[in-house]
Structure formats: C-alpha cells, structure tokens
Design an enzyme around this catalytic site. Structure first.
Site, mmCIF file in Angstrom:
data_model
loop_
_atom_site.group_PDB
_atom_site.id
_atom_site.type_symbol
_atom_site.label_atom_id
_atom_site.label_comp_id
_atom_site.label_asym_id
_atom_site.label_seq_id
_atom_site.Cartn_x
_atom_site.Cartn_y
_atom_site.Cartn_z
ATOM 1 C CD GLU A 20 -2.600 1.314 2.600
ATOM 2 O OE1 GLU A 20 -3.578 2.068 2.626
ATOM 3 O OE2 GLU A 20 -2.232 0.629 3.574
ATOM 4 C CG ASP A 21 1.422 2.908 3.282
ATOM 5 O OD1 ASP A 21 0.476 3.331 2.599
ATOM 6 O OD2 ASP A 21 1.330 2.613 4.487
#
Length: 712
Positions: free
Chosen positions: A76-77
């Site tokens: 996700e990051d």
C-alpha cells in the site's frame, strides 16, 4: 525498535523450527521499502510493522503470519508490488499482505450503507484466511498504543472505530485480553475524565481495604491445598472501562459495584475444574444467577471455562474463572490458537476451533441479508453477543446470545418452527414471547398451523438469524398482499375503460412492459411502483388519453352557465369519475352532488334548479377532499404506518379527528385529498388490505353527524 535477531528469538521461543532466513529477509525487505518514511511521532515508520510482528509472537503464530506483519504496509505505502512479494516470499504471504492492505482501505466508520458494504468485505476477507484479521487486530492494537502522536480529531475517530468494531471483533474471536486493552485505550481517548475518576476511586479503595487481591489469592490457595488440588491462582482488578460499563449497565455508583476484582484458577484437568468449584463454593457463598459452565457447553469460538461469582463475609463480590492450561491457551488467543506453535509444531489443542467452521457459523446469517442496514445490524448483534445455553424438551442444547427470547429459541431450532410459533413454555410455565431466557432453562415452543410471522416480532427477536428470517417472511407476505391488491386495481382500471381483466390480459401487459411475469407486474402495481394507467395503456393504448397538464380546478366541471362558479357538496363529496348533478343557489353559484346523494331528495320538486353536469376528461389535481371512517388497531406505531400508507398512495391528509379510543382500537375520521374515483378506489383497497385496519369506508355528512352524536 526490536532488531531482527530479537524478533527471531521471540519466534524461536515457541517455534525452534522457524525459517529464520525468511524472517530475516522479510525484516530487511520491509526496512528497505519503508526507508525514509516516518510515523506521526517522528519515529522511523518500520518500527510499527516490527511492533505488530512482536505482538503476534505473543500468540505463538506461524512464520507466514509474522512475515505478513513485517510486510503488511509495503504494497500500500511503498514501491513494493504483489508480484515482487510473491516472488520473494511466496503466494501465501503475498495473499495475506494483499488481504491486510484491502482491510486497511475499508472505512468501517463511514456512512451506514457504505459501512455495511465494507463489513461484507471484512467478513469475506476473514472467510478466505482468518490470519488477515489477526494481523489487522495487532496493527490496530499498536496504533492505539501510540495514538497520542495523532491529531486530536484523528484520535477520536480511531478510538470510536476501535470501540465499535475492532474491540468487539477481538472479543468475538476469543481474544479477550486484546478486547479489554483496546476498549481501555479507546476509553482513555473518548472519556478521559471518566477513566481518571475510576482510577482515583480504585486508589482510594486500596487505601481503605488494603491489598484485597493478595489476601484473596492466598485464601484460595489454602482452600485448594486442603482439597488436595494442584492449581495456579491469579487475581487482578478489572480494567477501568470494564468497571465503567458495569456502572452504566447496572445504573449504580462505584461504591455499590462489588465485583470489580477477578480471579483465575488454572487446574490440571477437567475434573479438577469441578473439584475446585466445589472447594470455592464451600468456602465462599455463591451469588445466585452468576454461574456459567462453558466447560460442558463451550462458546462457538472454542472458549471453555467455569465462571462463578462469590461473596465473602464482608459482602464483597469477586468473579472467579476456573479452567485447565489448554483451555487457558485458547481463552488467551481464541480462534488464533489454531495457528499456534509450540516446540516447532502446530499446537494440537483439543479446544481450538477450526477457523473455517467458525467463520462459516458467524457468516451464515449475513449472506442472506439483502438490505444494507439489516446486514449491519445483524453483524453488530452477533459481534457483541454473549451466550446463554437453553434446553429443548428432549434435552438438546441450544446456544443463544444474552438477552435472547423464546422466539429466538424457536428460530434457532428451525426457521419453520419460528414462523409457526404462537407461544412458549419456560421450565413448564407459559410465558410471553418477549421473556428473556436464562442459562439452563428448558424451553418448549408451541406452534400452530397457519401461523405467520408478525411485524411486531422484530421488536421481540434479538438474534440475527431470527430477525433475518422474519424480515424475509414479511417481505414475502407483503408481496402476496401487493399481488392481491394489484389484481384488484387492475380489475377496476380495465373496467374503467370498458374492458375485463384476465390472465391473458395481464400477461400481455407484462410482456409489453418487459416485466418478467404477470405476478411481478401485479406486485409492482399493488406497491405503486407502476401505475394502472401504464398497465392499461400497455394493452389498449387507444383507450387511454394522452397525459397532459392537470385540469384547472375552476374548469373541472362541464355544463355550467358562463360566469357560474361551483363547489362540491360536503354531504357526498363527489369525485371526478362519478356521475354528478348541480343544484343552483341564488348568489352562491352551483353545488355539485353525486347522482345518488340523499340530499337531492330535498330538491325533487325544484327541477328548475337542477343542472346536468359532468367532469372534464383528463388529469385532475389531488385536491378533492374525501372523509374516510377508519377503525384501526390500538398498537404502537399503527397510526404512523396508516398515515405512511396513505402518503405512499399519493394522497395527502388534511385533517384527523378521533371519534373513539378503546384499549384495543381507535376510530377516527381522516380527511384525504384525492384526484378521482380511481385514486379513491386504489387508496381504499390498499387500506382494506392492511392487517391493522379493521374497517374503512367513505362517509356522508349524515353519518358524520351521527358518529359525533354517539361519541359526544
């Protein structure tokens, strides 16, 4: 931050066969991916995934789960991809990381419709692999432990979401320690003054009574030694939020709340659990109604323990939990115990439930819910539920949530039994269906042929299964009612254009309107989803005039002399579509009456005052007041439902007058504004079909006067 060596040491404590190289690689990969990222506190971001992994080692979880924790934010990051994680760590880990990523993106505290849909996704993710939610819960636990670094409004949002969703979910999964910690940290944010007051009172209590925990654990050990029972005894004060909740539920102050201490006794065997119970009850007085045997009747998440509350000579109450070491392991980790390792092999704990079966039992009733709000309500009911155990007359055990009723019991046996329920006996005595059942009671359900679920049952039932079944049945009943009503409306509409309704006509209309079948058309007609005009037009388009603008009420009647005005007689309240005549009044224009109005008898010998009138063809505005005489049931919500039904039929209520109020019924006049006779017929048919309406008629002025005289 914990180093990779320290993390591997934590895993090796319970799993000597751990794949150290893979964990070390995941540690290095996660650290590289998060390089340069910071948390709100200013610490390197990677301290968070490492802390989550450390929390999961406390539950002795497998390597795949620990590695997932280290990588749970990478897809996700960071620049990491699903394919990259799969190549390095395998499909199992990549799938788990992807699952956690999707859960992180769910806004579980958003609007109700979106929240319900996201709950569906949450349970779908859980059903694929429960380890996804274990990582997410550990993630939330660490975020709550470090929540003070967030902005104030963000703290409040996270705390509320934790209190409403994650804490009860942890409890439902059997991870009671996590539930208590999450609740208490959320409580610290949401009500810091309340939490501080509880702690201050605790300190005062300890000064007054001394070390109660040390004294009671010592007394319990002595009693167990006397009985020859080998066991460990632990005591603790309950968490501030747990005490606060008890104060709210029981509506008592802190000084009157006695069971604020909890004690746990861990024995060598099942038999020792019951021997310990006997020893404790011999020494201290058992509090009635506070005994639960989850050893012989475990919870669905595998939890087993004996619970009892006892009081000493000073009247102080304490809660005692008695269980074996294996039961204790499951009580600490719940469903997560299925993946627990010890000495390098997966723990074969006989009390650990199969996650697939557990999630299937939890989601069974959710899958049948079509309505978003129903689904959300069902989820929350199930997540917050505690259990009671009741017996059928044959001795079979039925598990129900705390606060359940005999109606829930009936549906727990079988939906067919629930639908046919007309009464219940508890321990041989007839009781109302809204009675709350208790642990150990025997419940007998009384059924009757022809019985169907009632709308009021939704106020009685508490389980998701029962409420879902009742809603489905009510929807089906509504459909049958709408089909009957639709048939009656179709008959009247076709007669209005000089045609007869038949199965073939309805089938033709359905085909032309592209509706699946005749019954579906009638149901939509009865529920006002389509108009009778559309149905007639689908079969006989030439018989239905084109819709245009509404007729000017001042020109609604044809046959008046130039300059003459008219008004409807209040005696008969004629409507467009009915045969009418006019009676002239000097200086007052013309009063319009129905051709069969009794008042016309007064003008039989004054034929010069009669006018032959008829209504203009076309669309009339819904502004013609008609008085309805209604007799309805005197139950909560009935009047509201009747008013809603009138509104759903596009009629406005201009006045209500109550004539008679009895314990079981109301009689009232309702002035409603209608368009024409078809509109009136549609409304009357809908009201007659409503089960709460005993009688409905259009009234004449003489009837009004008579009714008022009777009741005035």
């Amino acid at each position: 931050m914990i180093s990779d060596d320290d993390l591997i040491a934590l895993v090796r404590n319970y799993n000597p066969k751990t794949n150290e190289a893979l964990i070390r690689e995941a540690y290095a990969y996660g650290r590289d991916m998060h390089e340069g990222q910071l948390r709100h506190s200013g610490e390197p971001y990677f301290t968070h995934p490492v802390a989550v992994a450390a929390i999961l080692t406390e539950q002795r979880l497998d390597d795949a789960t620990i590695i997932t924790a280290l990588l749970h934010d990478t897809i996700e990051d960071t620049r990491a991809s699903y394919a990259d994680v799969t190549e390095r760590f395998g499909e199992e880990v990549a799938s788990l990381v992807d699952g956690v990523t999707k859960l992180t993106n769910l806004q579980l505290s958003s609007t109700e419709t979106k929240q319900a849909e996201n709950f569906r996704k949450l349970f779908m993710a859980m059903s694929r692999d429960l380890r996804v939610i274990l990582v997410k819960l550990a993630d939330r636990l660490h975020n709550m432990r470090t929540i003070r670094a967030m902005k104030t409004e963000k703290q409040a949002q996270k705390a509320r979401e934790t209190m409403d969703i994650y804490a009860p979910l942890a409890g439902r999964m059997g991870m009671q320690w996590m539930r208590e910690e999450l609740e208490d940290m959320a409580f610290r944010v949401l009500n810091p003054e309340g939490r501080s007051s509880i702690i201050r009172r605790f300190i005062t209590l300890q000064k007054e009574t001394g070390d109660v925990i040390h004294r009671i654990t010592g007394d319990m050990r002595k009693e167990l030694e006397k009985a020859g029972i080998e066991a460990e005894v632990f005591g603790r004060a309950k968490k501030p939020y747990s005490i606060w909740r008890k104060m709210q539920e029981k509506e008592v102050g802190f000084s009157r709340l006695s069971d604020i201490y909890g004690f746990r006794i861990i024995t060598q065997s099942d038999m020792d659990c019951y021997r310990t119970l006997g020893a404790i009850h011999q020494r201290w007085s058992a509090v009635p109604g506070r005994f639960k045997d989850y050893v012989s009747q475990p919870k669905t998440n595998g939890y087993r323990s004996i619970h009892t509350t006892v009081s000493g000579r000073d009247g102080k109450r304490v809660e005692v939990q008695i269980r074996t070491r294996q039961m204790h392991d499951v009580a600490e980790t719940g469903v997560a115990a299925h993946w627990s390792y010890r000495d390098g092999v997966r723990t074969q704990n006989p009390f650990a439930v199969d996650p697939a079966k557990w999630i299937a039992s939890l989601t069974e009733q959710f899958e049948t819910e079509e309505d978003h709000e129903d689904f959300l309500e069902t989820v929350k009911l199930e997540m917050y539920s505690d259990q009671v155990f009741c017996f059928t007359p044959k001795g079979e055990v039925i598990k129900l949530p705390k606060g359940a009723t005999p109606l829930d019991f009936a549906y727990a046996i079988h939906t067919r039994i629930g639908h046919a329920c007309v009464g219940a006996k508890v321990d041989g005595l007839r009781v109302p269906l809204w009675t709350r059942v208790k642990n150990g009671q025997s419940v007998e359900i009384i059924t009757a042929e022809g019985q169907t679920p009632q709308a009021t049952w939704l106020d009685i039932a508490t389980t998701g299964k029962a409420r879902s079944a009742i809603r489905r049945a009510l929807r089906e009943q509504d459909r049958e009612r709408f089909v009957r009503l639709g048939h009656e409306l179709a008959r009247a509409a076709f007669e209005h254009v000089g045609r007869k309704v038949s199965d073939k006509v309805i089938e033709t209309a359905a085909r032309n309107l592209r509706i699946p079948n005749a019954n579906e058309l009638l149901a939509r007609l009865g529920s006002a989803e389509i108009s009778t005009r559309a149905v007639v037009q689908a079969v006989y388009p030439d018989l239905v005039p084109e819709e245009g603008e509404e007729i000017d009420p001042a020109r609604a009647v044809i046959g008046l002399q130039p300059g003459q005005s008219f008004r409807r007689g209040t005696c008969c309240q004629a409507l467009p579509g009915e045969r009418i005549v006019g009676i002239t009044y000097r200086g007052e224009g013309v009063v319009v009456h129905k051709i069969d109005c009794d008042r016309l008898a007064d003008f039989e010998d004054q034929t010069d005052r009669w006018l032959d009138l008829h209504w203009s063809e076309g669309n009339h505005a819904a502004g013609y007041v008609v008085t309805l005489d209604l007799t309805i049931g005197n139950d909560a919500g009935v009047l509201g439902r009747i008013c809603t039904l009138i509104g759903q039929n596009k009629a406005n209520i201009s006045d209500l007058e109550f004539l008679d109020r009895k314990p079981d019924f109301y009689r009232l006049y309702a002035n409603v504004e209608l368009r024409d006779t078809e509109h009136a017929h549609s409304l009357l048919t809908a009201l007659e079909a409503e089960s709460d309406v005993a009688q409905v008629t259009r009234v004449q002025e003489e009837t009004k006067i008579g009714a008022r005289a009777e009741n005035g």
